[in-house]
Design a protein around this motif. Structure first.
Motif, PDB file in Angstrom:
ATOM      1  N   THR A  67       0.857  -1.185   0.000  1.00  0.00           N
ATOM      2  CA  THR A  67       0.000   0.000   0.000  1.00  0.00           C
ATOM      3  C   THR A  67       0.892   1.234   0.000  1.00  0.00           C
ATOM      4  O   THR A  67       2.038   1.196   0.462  1.00  0.00           O
ATOM      5  N   ASP A  82       1.674  -4.920   2.989  1.00  0.00           N
ATOM      6  CA  ASP A  82       0.451  -5.306   3.692  1.00  0.00           C
ATOM      7  C   ASP A  82       0.316  -6.821   3.783  1.00  0.00           C
ATOM      8  O   ASP A  82      -0.069  -7.348   4.816  1.00  0.00           O
ATOM      9  N   GLU A  83       0.613  -7.510   2.695  1.00  0.00           N
ATOM     10  CA  GLU A  83       0.562  -8.971   2.706  1.00  0.00           C
ATOM     11  C   GLU A  83       1.686  -9.513   1.831  1.00  0.00           C
ATOM     12  O   GLU A  83       1.924  -9.014   0.736  1.00  0.00           O
TER      13      GLU A  83
END
Length: 147
Positions: A67, A82-83
């Motif tokens: 992000t 974020d992941e």
């Protein structure tokens, strides 16, 4: 072993959703309906996040979502991982390191000044990986509030 980051496309939605569900289950926080919507927005294209399918030798083995934000402290554009998920059968082969190296090159080319991430307290393997790549803890805590 070749590892590549391929930008997510709409056609990746179902595979991405399956991986994200596995990742979130592994970390004991099931993927919510809001998380599913966010993934759909990423594959559709949003200015707030970018995602990549992680491919090893031409096969999808994981995914990565970053992000975008802005930081006065860090001098402008920054990013948050974020992941970051690699399927269990593909871990421990240097792929995580290869992905982080490729991502850092990408972020530098995008004019990013700093990159942040969270790591689960119960995931020492991930913490070691991140520390090997220059990530360090701070004396600050991330606080969150759902809206």
């Amino acid at each position: 072993m070749t590892v590549a980051l391929r930008p997510l496309a709409r056609a990746d939605h179902d595979r991405l959703l399956a991986m994200a569900t596995a990742f979130n289950d592994e970390d004991n926080h099931p993927l919510t309906p809001g998380g599913r919507r966010a993934l759909a927005e990423i594959v559709a294209g949003t200015r707030f996040a970018s995602g990549w399918m992680i491919e090893a030798d031409g096969a999808a083995v994981g995914y990565l979502v970053v992000t975008w934000s802005w930081s006065i402290e860090f001098g402008g554009r920054d990013a948050f991982i974020d992941e970051f998920y690699i399927e269990p059968a593909h871990r421990g082969r240097g792929r995580g390191s290869a992905v982080l190296e490729a991502l850092m090159r990408l972020l530098v080319a995008e004019g990013v000044h700093a990159v942040h991430l969270e790591v689960e307290a119960g995931n020492p393997d991930a913490a070691r990986l991140y520390r090997r790549h220059g990530f360090a803890g701070t004396d600050r805590a991330i606080l969150s509030r759902r809206l």
